[in-house]
Design a protein around this motif. Structure first.
Motif, PDB file in Angstrom:
ATOM      1  N   ASP A 242       0.860  -1.171   0.000  1.00  0.00           N
ATOM      2  CA  ASP A 242       0.000   0.000   0.000  1.00  0.00           C
ATOM      3  C   ASP A 242       0.902   1.229   0.000  1.00  0.00           C
ATOM      4  OD1 ASP A 242      -1.669   2.173   0.740  1.00  0.00           O
ATOM      5  OD2 ASP A 242      -3.141   0.759   1.505  1.00  0.00           O
ATOM      6  N   GLN A 244       0.297   4.292  -0.383  1.00  0.00           N
ATOM      7  CA  GLN A 244      -0.209   5.428   0.389  1.00  0.00           C
ATOM      8  C   GLN A 244       0.177   5.282   1.869  1.00  0.00           C
ATOM      9  OE1 GLN A 244      -4.460   5.763   0.006  1.00  0.00           O
ATOM     10  NE2 GLN A 244      -4.529   7.762   0.994  1.00  0.00           N
ATOM     11  N   GLY A 272     -11.538   5.480   0.952  1.00  0.00           N
ATOM     12  CA  GLY A 272     -10.133   5.337   0.558  1.00  0.00           C
ATOM     13  C   GLY A 272      -9.178   6.182   1.379  1.00  0.00           C
TER      14      GLY A 272
ATOM     15  N   GLN B  10     -12.023   4.047 -13.990  1.00  0.00           N
ATOM     16  CA  GLN B  10     -11.450   4.363 -12.662  1.00  0.00           C
ATOM     17  C   GLN B  10     -10.513   3.255 -12.198  1.00  0.00           C
ATOM     18  OE1 GLN B  10     -14.369   5.087  -9.623  1.00  0.00           O
ATOM     19  NE2 GLN B  10     -15.441   6.609 -10.848  1.00  0.00           N
ATOM     20  N   LEU B  11     -10.962   2.013 -12.385  1.00  0.00           N
ATOM     21  CA  LEU B  11     -10.137   0.877 -11.938  1.00  0.00           C
ATOM     22  C   LEU B  11      -8.845   0.798 -12.736  1.00  0.00           C
ATOM     23  CD1 LEU B  11     -12.922  -1.850 -11.546  1.00  0.00           C
ATOM     24  CD2 LEU B  11     -11.625  -0.775  -9.707  1.00  0.00           C
ATOM     25  N   GLN B  13      -7.385   3.384 -14.392  1.00  0.00           N
ATOM     26  CA  GLN B  13      -6.529   4.544 -14.120  1.00  0.00           C
ATOM     27  C   GLN B  13      -5.807   4.404 -12.779  1.00  0.00           C
ATOM     28  OE1 GLN B  13      -9.123   7.920 -14.564  1.00  0.00           O
ATOM     29  NE2 GLN B  13      -9.269   7.616 -16.762  1.00  0.00           N
ATOM     30  N   GLY B  14      -6.495   3.812 -11.803  1.00  0.00           N
ATOM     31  CA  GLY B  14      -5.862   3.615 -10.500  1.00  0.00           C
ATOM     32  C   GLY B  14      -4.911   2.440 -10.505  1.00  0.00           C
ATOM     33  N   ASP B  15      -4.733   1.810 -11.636  1.00  0.00           N
ATOM     34  CA  ASP B  15      -3.827   0.670 -11.780  1.00  0.00           C
ATOM     35  C   ASP B  15      -4.287  -0.530 -10.945  1.00  0.00           C
ATOM     36  OD1 ASP B  15      -1.772   0.041 -13.391  1.00  0.00           O
ATOM     37  OD2 ASP B  15      -0.180   0.508 -11.974  1.00  0.00           O
ATOM     38  N   VAL B  16      -5.552  -0.495 -10.533  1.00  0.00           N
ATOM     39  CA  VAL B  16      -6.049  -1.531  -9.618  1.00  0.00           C
ATOM     40  C   VAL B  16      -6.076  -2.898 -10.304  1.00  0.00           C
ATOM     41  CG1 VAL B  16      -8.035  -2.263  -8.234  1.00  0.00           C
ATOM     42  CG2 VAL B  16      -7.401   0.152  -8.323  1.00  0.00           C
ATOM     43  N   ARG B  32      -3.218  -4.799  -2.549  1.00  0.00           N
ATOM     44  CA  ARG B  32      -3.347  -3.528  -1.839  1.00  0.00           C
ATOM     45  C   ARG B  32      -4.148  -3.716  -0.557  1.00  0.00           C
ATOM     46  NH1 ARG B  32      -6.795   0.508  -3.179  1.00  0.00           N
ATOM     47  NH2 ARG B  32      -6.196   2.570  -2.478  1.00  0.00           N
ATOM     48  N   THR B  90     -12.443  -1.084  -4.912  1.00  0.00           N
ATOM     49  CA  THR B  90     -12.141   0.349  -4.685  1.00  0.00           C
ATOM     50  C   THR B  90     -12.398   0.697  -3.227  1.00  0.00           C
ATOM     51  OG1 THR B  90     -14.363   0.934  -5.371  1.00  0.00           O
ATOM     52  CG2 THR B  90     -12.635   1.054  -7.018  1.00  0.00           C
TER      53      THR B  90
END
Lengths: 347, 90
Positions: A242, A244, A272, B10-11, B13-16, B32, B90
């Motif tokens: 993570d 962040q 988040g 969104q997923l 772009q966030g590289d998720v 993550r 997310t």
């Protein structure tokens, strides 16, 4: 590395184990560590003291006895064991270890600890101020000195559930004034004052452990709990990455100028955002996961104490799990007697 | 499909999606959050196509072809799947 290393926190009750035994285990499994390990504990039933990972074990005076009593006891042990380093692993003993760190260093016993001011700055009652300075989010927290607060809290904008926390350790999520009052008295009796209340936030808890070099964070290992004991301690967990959280922990280490091990506990809300819950000034009980992901932090700590350049840590490896299990040890009566009567368990 | 497309953006772009560890068995691990999930075979195929960068419309067409269902049904199922991804990841 042939150092003789003393490690505290050998208590190992399954519902709330101390970090000492996992620290010893990490050092034993470091390929280049060939020194002796000295277990230090406060109670004859601190199970780690009897484990074969410890070459010898000793009892210490409780922290309430003060820094001088601790110094005298450690010097007695030093005479027999020729210690090179000590790794304190419990929150409550840190002030005494910090107070005697220079004296120990003069006698060749290394440690890597924050200063007393740094330690205080991350105290639970001062955390909101630290977070404000470093622009880190944390749930609203206040001290409570009158248990009557819990009956009237709603009128002061403090509804339930709320988290009631001990001064040093332990926390309880309370869903009513009755629960909160009971938690208040229990925590005050166990850990003293102040008792704190913290606003309850929904979210996922993620923890990080690493080493502060005095100016930067190194060797981060992050973990999400997958199963917890009744006390909320990890019983199973998995390594995560993570970025962040790592940035947040680096901000804290740099902002404090932190030296030594630490654990950063945060909550990620459904939106988040990360909220800092607390900073523990020591390795966590799950530190063996650092060995599991190839970043043996207790071993790296010894390099830090020696002023050596730290090795390049391998990339973070998510998806490594740990699962705890409880195991019975057979302890012969003579060993138990030695620890109880002489405060020492010498092979 | 437009909402699902935005969620997917969104997923991505966030590289998720790229960071997910996905195995052939359908086991999915989010490095993550530390959460793990299981996917059924069609979910696994859909996720792999999305990770390769196919658009939801392209994925629905491919699923329609492979599973011999009409395109509208494939689109509806995919939309629901992407919403689940959004909810869990997310």
């Amino acid at each position: 590395m042939n150092w003789n290393v003393a490690i505290t926190g050998m208590n190992a009750r399954p519902d709330n184990p101390g970090p000492g035994y996992p620290v010893a285990r990490c050092l034993r499994q470091a390929g280049d560590f060939h020194g002796r390990l000295v277990g230090l504990g406060y109670d004859v039933l601190d199970a780690g003291l009897y484990h074969s990972h410890c070459d010898t074990s000793y009892l210490l005076p409780y922290p309430a006895a003060g820094a001088q009593a601790l110094l005298e006891r450690l010097l007695e042990i030093h005479q027999r064991e020729h210690l090179d380093a000590v790794i304190p692993c419990l929150d409550a003993e840190l002030p005494c270890f910090i107070a005697i760190a220079d004296e120990l260093r003069k006698r060749g016993i290394h440690s890597c600890l924050p200063t007393a001011l740094q330690l205080k700055a991350r105290n639970k009652d001062r955390l909101p101020e630290l977070c404000r300075q470093l622009q880190v989010s944390t749930p609203e927290t206040r001290t409570v000195s009158d248990p009557g607060f819990f009956r009237l809290s709603a009128g002061q904008g403090w509804g339930y559930p709320m988290v009631v926390k001990g001064a040093f350790y332990d926390a309880e999520i309370c869903y009513s004034a009755e629960e909160a009052e009971a938690a208040y008295f229990r925590l005050a009796a166990q850990w003293g004052y102040p008792v704190l209340v913290q606003r309850f936030l929904e979210g996922q808890e993620i923890n990080l452990t690493g080493l502060g070099t005095g100016h930067s964070l190194v060797g981060s290992v992050m973990m999400r709990k997958r199963a917890v004991t009744e006390k909320g301690k990890a019983w199973a967990g998995v390594s995560v990455v993570d970025e962040q959280l790592e940035r947040l922990a680096a901000t804290l280490v740099e902002g404090l100028g932190w030296s030594g091990p630490l654990e950063v506990e945060v909550l990620r809300t459904p939106s988040g955002q990360l909220y800092l819950i607390e900073i523990n000034p020591r390795f966590p009980a799950w530190v063996y996961l650092s060995q599991g992901v190839g970043r043996n932090l207790p071993r790296a700590l010894l390099d830090l104490m020696q002023g050596r350049e730290l090795p390049d840590f391998p990339p973070l490896r998510p998806g490594q799990m740990f699962l705890r299990h409880a195991e019975d040890m057979i302890v012969d009566l003579k060993s138990f007697e030695n620890l109880m009567m002489c405060g020492a368990l010498v092979a | 499909m437009r909402d699902a497309g935005e969620l997917l953006d969104q997923l991505m772009q966030g590289d998720v999606l790229r960071q997910l560890a996905v195995s052939d068995s359908g086991f999915l691990f989010d490095p993550r959050s530390g959460q793990s999930y299981t996917l059924n075979p069609s979910g696994l195929e859909a996720l792999e196509m999305l990770r390769l960068g196919l658009t939801p419309v392209q994925v629905a067409q491919e699923l329609s072809r492979r599973y011999e269902v009409n395109p509208e049904q494939a689109e509806t199922c995919l939309e629901s799947f992407i919403r689940q991804l959004g909810r869990y990841l997310t």
